[in-house]
Design a protein around this motif. Sequence first.
Motif, PDB file in Angstrom:
ATOM      1  N   VAL A 261       0.877  -1.314  -0.088  1.00  0.00           N
ATOM      2  CA  VAL A 261      -0.017  -0.088  -0.175  1.00  0.00           C
ATOM      3  C   VAL A 261       0.918   1.082   0.071  1.00  0.00           C
ATOM      4  CG1 VAL A 261      -1.974  -1.139   1.188  1.00  0.00           C
ATOM      5  CG2 VAL A 261       0.001  -0.041   2.496  1.00  0.00           C
ATOM      6  N   ASP A 265      -3.440   5.671   1.330  1.00  0.00           N
ATOM      7  CA  ASP A 265      -4.402   4.674   0.850  1.00  0.00           C
ATOM      8  C   ASP A 265      -5.506   4.414   2.097  1.00  0.00           C
ATOM      9  OD1 ASP A 265      -3.328   4.532  -1.519  1.00  0.00           O
ATOM     10  OD2 ASP A 265      -2.452   2.462  -1.099  1.00  0.00           O
ATOM     11  N   VAL A 267      -7.497   1.542   3.810  1.00  0.00           N
ATOM     12  CA  VAL A 267      -7.576   0.064   4.064  1.00  0.00           C
ATOM     13  C   VAL A 267      -8.778  -0.550   4.764  1.00  0.00           C
ATOM     14  CG1 VAL A 267      -5.007  -0.008   3.651  1.00  0.00           C
ATOM     15  CG2 VAL A 267      -5.838   0.015   5.954  1.00  0.00           C
TER      16      VAL A 267
END
Length: 314
Positions: A261, A265, A267
């Motif tokens: 990642v 980002d 998640v």
Amino acid sequence: MFVIVDVCSRLPARQALEFIFTLALIGAPLQAKPEGTAGSAGGEELQVSHSARSLQPGEVVLVEVQASQRVDRIVGTIFDREVPFESVASGHWWGLVGLDLEVSPGENILQLKAFQQGRPIGKAEYVLLVEKKDFPTRHLTLAKRFVNPPEESLERIRKESRRITALFGDFAPERRWEGPFDRPTEGAPTSSFGKRSILNGQPRSPHSGTDFQAAKGTPVKAPNFGKVVLAADLYYSGNTIILDHGQGLYSYFAHLQDFKVSQDDLVSKGTVIGRVGATGRVTGPHLHWSVRLRKARVDPLSLIAVLSSSRLSR
Ligand SMILES: [Zn+2]
């Protein structure tokens, strides 16, 4: 006070949850200190109870508050920091308190204030009596450059330290995490949290995370929802990912082989964020996971235990 882990180990899961819920509603009479009045409205009683593996340094404590009348907001304060409280049912609120790894044993008072339409209508003081914990000491022999870093690395180390400190102070105010936390990797956790390290004979600060034994390349998964606020190579912790779970709760993963990642980002729980490696100051491949709760350094296994055992976090 009651101990979730012991209860759960003796009862089937569902029965244990019901038992815990009943206990939670009964409260912790020895430690609850509800105060009847506050402000001009007066009279609002707050029943307070808690659940935790234990009240010791490094533990996460789930605090529940039951208000007898309608309350819009509850604010907690302990260790000069605010504790956010959320409502789960009519009059029923909960929040998480982190007991830092180096908190002194003794009484710590959680101040609680209840508001209705902006007006304070009740308050309570709840004592968390922290017991002493003796963490073991470990002796490690590492490459000299990691024990006494070379002059040319000092500026880098200072810069990284400032960056991390700033990150932990700048959290998302909303809660991103949901439900219990999962273990981030398949490997078994070691009882490494809080251990004092003697590196090449020199004492160092205590180990603020839990290490998981896993082979190089084993996937590392996000234990809960969050935002990647750092994915970078740091001097001591090697390839490092920090997840901001919101409300001052962070996960810090160190020594990764690589990243799956990037910074910024978002998640989900279970997203593969990287792989186990041996980068940074390590003696072999493993996953290091630290958790910060409003700056308190707490054992990730304590966070898993307290939320898995409570229906409140679901
Ligand atoms: Zn570690």
